[in-house]
Design an enzyme around this catalytic site. Sequence first.
Site, PDB file in Angstrom:
ATOM      1  N   ASN A 196     -57.388 -27.193 -25.867  1.00 33.36           N
ATOM      2  CA  ASN A 196     -56.694 -27.527 -24.619  1.00 33.36           C
ATOM      3  C   ASN A 196     -57.180 -26.650 -23.462  1.00 33.36           C
ATOM      4  O   ASN A 196     -56.560 -26.613 -22.408  1.00 33.36           O
ATOM      5  CB  ASN A 196     -55.190 -27.331 -24.781  1.00 33.36           C
ATOM      6  CG  ASN A 196     -54.604 -28.272 -25.814  1.00 33.36           C
ATOM      7  OD1 ASN A 196     -55.031 -29.418 -25.914  1.00 33.36           O
ATOM      8  ND2 ASN A 196     -53.657 -27.795 -26.594  1.00 33.36           N
ATOM      9  N   HIS A 218     -42.855 -33.978 -25.909  1.00 35.57           N
ATOM     10  CA  HIS A 218     -43.249 -32.912 -26.844  1.00 35.57           C
ATOM     11  C   HIS A 218     -42.096 -32.456 -27.749  1.00 35.57           C
ATOM     12  O   HIS A 218     -40.931 -32.485 -27.362  1.00 35.57           O
ATOM     13  CB  HIS A 218     -43.729 -31.728 -25.996  1.00 35.57           C
ATOM     14  CG  HIS A 218     -44.411 -30.648 -26.755  1.00 35.57           C
ATOM     15  ND1 HIS A 218     -43.795 -29.455 -27.068  1.00 35.57           N
ATOM     16  CD2 HIS A 218     -45.671 -30.568 -27.249  1.00 35.57           C
ATOM     17  CE1 HIS A 218     -44.655 -28.676 -27.718  1.00 35.57           C
ATOM     18  NE2 HIS A 218     -45.796 -29.323 -27.839  1.00 35.57           N
ATOM     19  N   GLU A 259     -43.111 -35.836 -19.609  1.00 32.45           N
ATOM     20  CA  GLU A 259     -44.318 -35.038 -19.428  1.00 32.45           C
ATOM     21  C   GLU A 259     -45.080 -35.594 -18.228  1.00 32.45           C
ATOM     22  O   GLU A 259     -44.908 -36.760 -17.866  1.00 32.45           O
ATOM     23  CB  GLU A 259     -45.192 -35.100 -20.690  1.00 32.45           C
ATOM     24  CG  GLU A 259     -44.513 -34.467 -21.897  1.00 32.45           C
ATOM     25  CD  GLU A 259     -45.408 -34.344 -23.126  1.00 32.45           C
ATOM     26  OE1 GLU A 259     -46.655 -34.349 -22.991  1.00 32.45           O
ATOM     27  OE2 GLU A 259     -44.850 -34.242 -24.224  1.00 32.45           O
ATOM     28  N   SER A 266     -49.272 -35.336 -24.021  1.00 33.59           N
ATOM     29  CA  SER A 266     -50.151 -34.458 -24.796  1.00 33.59           C
ATOM     30  C   SER A 266     -50.927 -35.173 -25.892  1.00 33.59           C
ATOM     31  O   SER A 266     -52.033 -34.772 -26.215  1.00 33.59           O
ATOM     32  CB  SER A 266     -49.343 -33.321 -25.412  1.00 33.59           C
ATOM     33  OG  SER A 266     -48.296 -33.825 -26.206  1.00 33.59           O
ATOM     34  N   ASP A 283     -42.569 -31.768 -17.528  1.00 30.64           N
ATOM     35  CA  ASP A 283     -43.312 -30.805 -18.338  1.00 30.64           C
ATOM     36  C   ASP A 283     -44.791 -31.068 -18.064  1.00 30.64           C
ATOM     37  O   ASP A 283     -45.330 -32.091 -18.470  1.00 30.64           O
ATOM     38  CB  ASP A 283     -42.968 -31.022 -19.820  1.00 30.64           C
ATOM     39  CG  ASP A 283     -43.815 -30.154 -20.761  1.00 30.64           C
ATOM     40  OD1 ASP A 283     -44.930 -29.754 -20.375  1.00 30.64           O
ATOM     41  OD2 ASP A 283     -43.364 -29.917 -21.897  1.00 30.64           O
ATOM     42  N   HIS A 296     -50.069 -30.219 -19.590  1.00 29.50           N
ATOM     43  CA  HIS A 296     -51.445 -30.739 -19.581  1.00 29.50           C
ATOM     44  C   HIS A 296     -51.905 -31.194 -18.197  1.00 29.50           C
ATOM     45  O   HIS A 296     -52.976 -31.775 -18.057  1.00 29.50           O
ATOM     46  CB  HIS A 296     -51.570 -31.897 -20.576  1.00 29.50           C
ATOM     47  CG  HIS A 296     -51.251 -31.480 -21.972  1.00 29.50           C
ATOM     48  ND1 HIS A 296     -52.187 -30.937 -22.821  1.00 29.50           N
ATOM     49  CD2 HIS A 296     -50.074 -31.463 -22.653  1.00 29.50           C
ATOM     50  CE1 HIS A 296     -51.609 -30.629 -23.967  1.00 29.50           C
ATOM     51  NE2 HIS A 296     -50.326 -30.930 -23.891  1.00 29.50           N
ATOM     52  N   LYS A 339     -53.049 -23.544 -21.522  1.00 28.14           N
ATOM     53  CA  LYS A 339     -53.965 -24.670 -21.686  1.00 28.14           C
ATOM     54  C   LYS A 339     -55.059 -24.566 -20.620  1.00 28.14           C
ATOM     55  O   LYS A 339     -55.946 -23.743 -20.763  1.00 28.14           O
ATOM     56  CB  LYS A 339     -53.169 -25.969 -21.676  1.00 28.14           C
ATOM     57  CG  LYS A 339     -52.432 -26.064 -23.028  1.00 28.14           C
ATOM     58  CD  LYS A 339     -51.373 -27.089 -23.145  1.00 28.14           C
ATOM     59  CE  LYS A 339     -50.810 -27.036 -24.579  1.00 28.14           C
ATOM     60  NZ  LYS A 339     -49.408 -27.415 -24.684  1.00 28.14           N
TER      61      LYS A 339
HETATM   62  C1  LIG Z   1     -48.265 -27.083 -25.523  1.00 27.82           C
HETATM   63  C2  LIG Z   1     -47.057 -27.739 -24.968  1.00 27.82           C
HETATM   64  C3  LIG Z   1     -45.846 -27.042 -24.803  1.00 27.82           C
HETATM   65  C4  LIG Z   1     -45.656 -25.661 -25.338  1.00 27.82           C
HETATM   66  O1  LIG Z   1     -46.274 -24.722 -24.549  1.00 27.82           O
HETATM   67  P1  LIG Z   1     -46.746 -23.341 -25.213  1.00 27.82           P
HETATM   68  O2  LIG Z   1     -46.940 -22.440 -24.062  1.00 27.82           O
HETATM   69  O3  LIG Z   1     -47.980 -23.635 -25.970  1.00 27.82           O
HETATM   70  O4  LIG Z   1     -45.610 -22.906 -26.095  1.00 27.82           O
HETATM   71  C5  LIG Z   1     -44.817 -27.677 -24.160  1.00 27.82           C
HETATM   72  N1  LIG Z   1     -44.930 -28.950 -23.731  1.00 27.82           N
HETATM   73  C6  LIG Z   1     -46.054 -29.654 -23.912  1.00 27.82           C
HETATM   74  C7  LIG Z   1     -46.131 -31.054 -23.416  1.00 27.82           C
HETATM   75  C8  LIG Z   1     -47.156 -29.076 -24.543  1.00 27.82           C
HETATM   76  O5  LIG Z   1     -48.252 -29.776 -24.761  1.00 27.82           O
END
Ligand SMILES: *Cc1c(COP(=O)(O)O)cnc(C)c1O
Length: 390
Positions: free
Chosen positions: A46, A132, A175, A179, A204, A207, A239
């Site tokens: 990522n 997620h 999101e 993801s 969220d 990405h 990421k």
């Molecule tokens: C990776 C991810 C998370 C978690 O984030 P981390 O910092 O890796 O704990 C939360 N939401 C989504 C959509 C993700 O892909």
Amino acid sequence: MSFSFIAEQLKQQKAQHLHRRSVQVTGKQGRFIEVDGNSFVNFSSNDYLGLASEPALINAWKRGGDLFGIGSGGSYLVTGYNQVHHDVTEQLKSWLNVDAIALFNSGYSANQAIIKLLLRKDDLLVQDKLNHASLMEAGIYSQAKMQRFKHNDMAHLGNILKQHIQTDNKLIISEGVFSMDGDIAPMTELCSLAKQNNAWLMIDDAHGIGVLGENGQGSVAQANQSQQDIDIYMATFGKALGVGGALIAGSTELIDYINNFSKPYVYSTGLPPAMVYCIGEAAKLAEQQQWRRDHLAGLINYFKHLSGQYDIPLMPSNSAIQPILMGSSKQALDISVWLKKQGIWTTAIRPPTVPNNTARLRVTLTTNHHKSDILLLVTKLKQAIDANSH
Ligand SMILES: *Cc1c(COP(=O)(O)O)cnc(C)c1O
């Protein structure tokens, strides 16, 4: 016997081709990864902008250690909030055009924290079906009523909201970039549905940050939507920014509330100051180095174009996440194992991470890749899929 389900479930997991273990990567994350002495082209990271092993950032982490130390020594409300936490927070606020920010140790923790903090019995939480695990899990454990709307289906979301006109506190979560599918949320529609129905909207953007929008400000900027239309914005630094940690942005009042009442915020040791300094430098590179986004966009186009020519079954994604649908877990696993023999690292994503019968190879492209890597990947994918369908 106590906890006999442990052995039982592990056995089942193996029988269903779902068993997982960590592979040990030697050295750094980059265009290639080394595992067990072999080198692979890395299509499984990522690290979209290729910052995780960027020399300038490795130096920034060292310099951060010299300037501010490596450990914060406490939680943010005791003595763990250093000048560097403040300065980087200010920098992130102006980059992202948000009013206030709280830092978290991970996106997982931030998502759990906000849902636990805000949602009570009688409240409504409405989530995109593909959100997620960190969001889903928190919703399931919450006292609030949780409903899931069909992926990106605004009519379905609208119906659910209409059925809950009487509910005072409603939170919609989506999101920005999904993801496991790589497609994006209909941001403008989400904003107007939230407004019309007197609900809050949380995005969220794990990405999206760094990758989308002018200057990498993420999915909200990409959709020409104001950050002030998003009540809660979550983004991670692990990421595209290549480091680790996360933020929640929102109104000054919301962040004040987190500072006072969120247990994962209050009772957790602050992010290491050296790391925060490095996050600040990573954000500067993500903001300023447009060439990283341009190169990535060129690779995405090239991958989609070639895959079209070779009849590779892609999903409707224009992002760096390009899943290739396999159906069965076994097929996804077999093809990923075969690709490893060809020097290509992709990850088979299987249930429960994705819905049943939608196991896939999750191919991710990053700024580190060369066009020749993409050509190799698509050629080998074609070979694997043809061989597997006979
Ligand atoms: C990776 C991810 C998370 C978690 O984030 P981390 O910092 O890796 O704990 C939360 N939401 C989504 C959509 C993700 O892909």
